[in-house]
Structure formats: structure tokens, C-alpha cells
Design a protein around this motif. Structure first.
Motif, PDB file in Angstrom:
ATOM      1  N   THR A  36       0.816  -1.216   0.000  1.00 16.36           N
ATOM      2  CA  THR A  36       0.000   0.000   0.000  1.00 16.36           C
ATOM      3  C   THR A  36       0.850   1.267   0.000  1.00 16.36           C
ATOM      4  OG1 THR A  36      -0.260  -0.272   2.383  1.00 16.36           O
ATOM      5  CG2 THR A  36      -2.107  -0.927   1.044  1.00 16.36           C
ATOM      6  N   LYS A  37       2.035   1.185   0.642  1.00 21.17           N
ATOM      7  CA  LYS A  37       2.906   2.364   0.618  1.00 21.17           C
ATOM      8  C   LYS A  37       4.378   1.979   0.640  1.00 21.17           C
ATOM      9  CE  LYS A  37       2.940   3.334   5.610  1.00 21.17           C
ATOM     10  NZ  LYS A  37       2.419   2.110   6.186  1.00 21.17           N
TER      11      LYS A  37
ATOM     12  N   ASP B 184       6.146   3.145 -12.362  1.00 22.81           N
ATOM     13  CA  ASP B 184       6.609   4.423 -12.916  1.00 22.81           C
ATOM     14  C   ASP B 184       6.447   5.559 -11.923  1.00 22.81           C
ATOM     15  OD1 ASP B 184       7.460   3.458 -15.255  1.00 22.81           O
ATOM     16  OD2 ASP B 184       5.830   4.281 -16.499  1.00 22.81           O
ATOM     17  N   GLU B 185       5.218   5.657 -11.416  1.00 21.91           N
ATOM     18  CA  GLU B 185       4.883   6.765 -10.520  1.00 21.91           C
ATOM     19  C   GLU B 185       5.612   6.647  -9.183  1.00 21.91           C
ATOM     20  OE1 GLU B 185       0.423   8.058 -11.333  1.00 21.91           O
ATOM     21  OE2 GLU B 185       0.719   7.269  -9.278  1.00 21.91           O
ATOM     22  N   THR B 186       5.501   5.481  -8.569  1.00 18.62           N
ATOM     23  CA  THR B 186       6.053   5.296  -7.231  1.00 18.62           C
ATOM     24  C   THR B 186       7.575   5.417  -7.254  1.00 18.62           C
ATOM     25  OG1 THR B 186       4.203   3.850  -6.713  1.00 18.62           O
ATOM     26  CG2 THR B 186       6.085   3.743  -5.223  1.00 18.62           C
TER      27      THR B 186
ATOM     28  N   LYS C 216      -0.187  -7.923  -7.397  1.00 15.91           N
ATOM     29  CA  LYS C 216      -0.214  -6.519  -7.836  1.00 15.91           C
ATOM     30  C   LYS C 216       0.417  -6.485  -9.230  1.00 15.91           C
ATOM     31  CE  LYS C 216       0.173  -3.068  -4.659  1.00 15.91           C
ATOM     32  NZ  LYS C 216      -1.223  -2.777  -4.487  1.00 15.91           N
TER      33      LYS C 216
ATOM     34  N   PRO D   7       2.541   6.521  -1.843  1.00 12.70           N
ATOM     35  CA  PRO D   7       1.564   5.463  -2.115  1.00 12.70           C
ATOM     36  C   PRO D   7       2.081   4.489  -3.183  1.00 12.70           C
ATOM     37  CG  PRO D   7       0.621   7.656  -2.525  1.00 12.70           C
ATOM     38  CD  PRO D   7       2.069   7.854  -2.217  1.00 12.70           C
ATOM     39  N   THR D   8       1.779   3.199  -3.024  1.00 16.02           N
ATOM     40  CA  THR D   8       2.160   2.200  -4.029  1.00 16.02           C
ATOM     41  C   THR D   8       1.117   2.227  -5.141  1.00 16.02           C
ATOM     42  OG1 THR D   8       3.005   0.854  -2.214  1.00 16.02           O
ATOM     43  CG2 THR D   8       2.797  -0.231  -4.359  1.00 16.02           C
ATOM     44  N   THR D   9       1.487   2.854  -6.258  1.00 14.38           N
ATOM     45  CA  THR D   9       0.560   2.866  -7.408  1.00 14.38           C
ATOM     46  C   THR D   9       1.218   2.060  -8.518  1.00 14.38           C
ATOM     47  OG1 THR D   9       1.432   5.018  -8.130  1.00 14.38           O
ATOM     48  CG2 THR D   9      -0.533   5.031  -6.719  1.00 14.38           C
ATOM     49  N   THR D  10       1.650   2.721  -9.601  1.00 15.98           N
ATOM     50  CA  THR D  10       2.378   1.998 -10.646  1.00 15.98           C
ATOM     51  C   THR D  10       3.872   2.136 -10.366  1.00 15.98           C
ATOM     52  OG1 THR D  10       2.533   3.958 -12.024  1.00 15.98           O
ATOM     53  CG2 THR D  10       0.604   2.541 -12.360  1.00 15.98           C
TER      54      THR D  10
ATOM     55  N   ALA E  41       0.849  -4.721 -11.873  1.00 16.87           N
ATOM     56  CA  ALA E  41       1.744  -3.699 -12.420  1.00 16.87           C
ATOM     57  C   ALA E  41       3.188  -3.918 -11.951  1.00 16.87           C
ATOM     58  CB  ALA E  41       1.273  -2.313 -12.002  1.00 16.87           C
ATOM     59  N   TRP E  42       3.343  -4.632 -10.842  1.00 14.57           N
ATOM     60  CA  TRP E  42       4.675  -4.834 -10.261  1.00 14.57           C
ATOM     61  C   TRP E  42       5.246  -6.214 -10.565  1.00 14.57           C
ATOM     62  CZ3 TRP E  42       7.359  -0.971  -7.733  1.00 14.57           C
ATOM     63  CH2 TRP E  42       6.622   0.198  -7.452  1.00 14.57           C
TER      64      TRP E  42
END
Ligand code: ADP
Ligand code: ZN
Length: 288
Positions: free
Chosen positions: A11-12, A36-38, A80, A31-34, A82-83
Motif C-alpha cells: 500500500t505504501k 513508474d509513478e512510485t 499486484k 503510495p504504491t501505485t504503478t 503492475a509490479w
């Protein structure tokens, strides 16, 4: 000298920088998103500390920890998506050519607890987190135990409690330990969040039975000096006496253990266990 830590959770991501005495210089939560973003935010954070010597990473997994593998340093088959197969360590190395320690989130927390927490002063311990999932970090002679991969002790088989008819919620095994005793398993079984069940609810006796079974297995296989329990579910402190009592019954005197009050312990570092472990692993890796 300064060191970095990344506690990469589902989650983070918590990133921190400290000196050699673990005095925190800065800490952020992303926050754990994609990826790329994280990871962009992670890299930006560490770019502020060009003098950093080493970074310790404790990641959610499963992850590839085999240094001989082509995909060493990746997250492997996570739900998850994306990861999945994300080359975490490679991406970090591309940005910062320094020393790294790479392990699972639960191994990092175990390392934190044995060096600075509930198991401090011991050279062996088992740390078990009971939260969204169940995981265990095993340390023997001050070393995190790894084989062809890291242990996945949250998925061991357990005997069903006679009053429990819940089918279990592990997508791989249904009624393994995690499938029966994780926070979401308790929630699904009673159509409620584990957080709001009354401390006297039968749920906790069943939970204690499952955790005690796991602790007996750990005791028989590993013979650790301490067993430390953390994670959201263990905030239900009424579980500790229930677990110790059930453990005593199940082990039935076969092994003479330390006094159970000194053997089955709540974590001492709480939410800081993982980060502390990551920093200590970074410092260790740098000095090796
Ligand atoms: P995560 O495993 O995601 O890192 P936690 O260790 O906090 O995070 O675990 C979250 C799980 O623990 C959820 O299923 C939640 O219902 C459960 N949980 C969190 N706090 C409590 C509490 N005080 N009592 C019982 N269950 C809790
Ligand atoms: Zn399972």
C-alpha cells in the motif's frame, strides 16, 4: 556517513535516510501505485542525498533473492500485476551506483527486531507478521535464512479448528495458515473487519489455535531463541495469552522451551521494524 532504506509495501513505500546510529534525517511515505509513478518519487527522494553509502530494500514479494539468477532483484509473481516481474534493484542501480541490501519486507522487519527490538540480544529468532498476509522471517546465527528462495512460512498447512467451517481465502491453498488466519480471513469469516470483533469473540480462540500451530512448527524446525509477532492482527493483545496457552497444550512438553512469556513476544518496534531493519542491512552491506 549516511544510509538509506526503502520499505516497499503493497500500500505504501516508506523511504528514509539516517546516519550510522540510525538517527533519522528524513522519512517519506509514497503510495504504491504503478512502478513508474512510485519509483519516480523514490528516486527523487534519494537524489537529495548524493553522499548516501548504501540502501537497504525490504520489498513485498515474492521477490528474486538468488544472486545467480538472471532476474535477481526483481519482484516476481505478485498479485499486484503492475509490479509483477519488476526489476526493482536494477532500476535503483541505474540511478545510484552504490551498495544495496535486498530482501523481503518481513525479513527486514525480523532483522530490525533481532538487532533493536523484542529479540535484541539473541542471535536467532523467528518474526511473524499477521496482517493482510502472513509472513515469517527466520534469523539463525545473526543471518537471515535463505535457500533457493526466501521462506514462505505463511503458507504452511495447519489443522482446521473443529468449530471453523470457513473455506479459507488463499488463492493457492485455500486453508493454509494465511488463508485461515490473516486479517482478511478473519474479516471474511465473520462478515466484519477483524478490527471491530469483540476481544472475547470466539474468533480469537480460533486465531490463537492457528497461530500456536505455526509457532509449534517453527519451534520444532528452527528452535529459535525468540518468536516475535507483529502486524495489524497482533494489535489484539488478548491473543498473546491465548497463543501461549494453546502452544503449551500442542507442544505437550516435548521440547523444553524458554518461559513462554519470554519466548512468544509482541514486536517492540511496531511500524518501524521494517525501516530499522532496512537501515541496519544497508549499514551491514556497506561494511562487508
Ligand atoms: P499490511 O499487512 O497490509 O502491511 P497490517 O499489518 O496493518 O498491514 O495488516 C492489515 C490487516 O490487519 C487488515 O486485514 C486488518 O483488518 C487487520 N488489522 C489491522 N488492525 C487491526 C486490529 N487492531 N485488530 C485486528 N485486526 C487488525
Ligand atoms: Zn497459501
Amino acid at each position: 556517513m549516511i544510509f538509506g532504506a526503502i520499505e516497499a509495501g503493497g500500500t505504501k513505500f516508506v523511504c528514509a535516510v539516517s546516519d550510522e546510529n540510525l538517527s533519522l534525517i528524513e522519512r517519506i511515505s509514497i503510495p504504491t501505485t504503478t512502478p513508474d509513478e512510485t519509483m519516480k518519487a523514490v528516486i527523487q527522494f534519494f537524489e537529495g542525498y548524493p553522499e548516501i553509502k548504501a540502501i537497504g530494500i525490504g520489498s513485498f514479494g515474492p521477490i528474486d533473492i538468488n544472486p545467480k539468477s538472471d532476474t535477481y532483484g526483481s519482484i516476481t509473481s505478485t498479485p499486484k500485476l503492475a509490479w509483477a516481474n519488476y526489476a526493482f534493484l536494477d532500476v535503483m542501480k541505474q540511478h545510484f551506483d552504490i551498495t544495496y541490501a535486498w530482501t523481503t519486507d518481513v525479513n527486514a522487519a525480523a532483522f530490525g527486531e533481532i538487532k533493536k527490538g523484542a529479540a535484541a540480544g539473541s542471535s536467532s529468532c523467528v518474526y511473524i507478521t499477521v496482517g493482510t498476509g502472513i509472513g515469517a522471517g527466520i534469523i539463525i546465527q545473526d543471518k537471515i535464512i535463505e535457500g533457493f528462495s526466501h521462506p514462505e512460512a505463511g503458507h504452511i498447512g495447519i489443522k482446521r479448528h473443529p468449530d471453523d467451517h470457513f473455506e479459507g481465502n488463499c488463492p493457492y491453498h485455500a486453508d493454509c495458515l494465511e488463508g485461515m488466519a490473516s486479517g482478511p480471513a478473519i474479516g471474511k469469516r465473520y462478515c466484519d473487519s477483524a478490527k471491530i470483533l469483540d476481544p472475547t469473540h470466539q474468533a480469537w480462540e480460533i486465531e490463537a489455535d492457528y497461530l500456536a500451530q505455526a509457532l509449534v512448527a517453527m519451534t520444532l524446525i528452527v528452535s529459535p531463541e525468540k518468536i516475535v509477532l507483529g502486524g495489524g492482527v497482533m494489535k489484539q493483545t488478548q491473543l498473546f495469552p491465548l497463543i501461549r496457552a494453546r502452544f503449551k497444550t500442542l507442544l505437550n512438553g516435548y521440547v523444553v522451551t524458554p518461559n513462554l512469556e519470554d519466548y512468544i513476544l509482541p514486536c517492540a518496534l511496531g511500524d518501524n521494524a521494517g525501516l530499522t531493519g532496512c537501515l541496519l542491512l544497508a549499514i551491514d552491506a556497506y561494511h562487508k
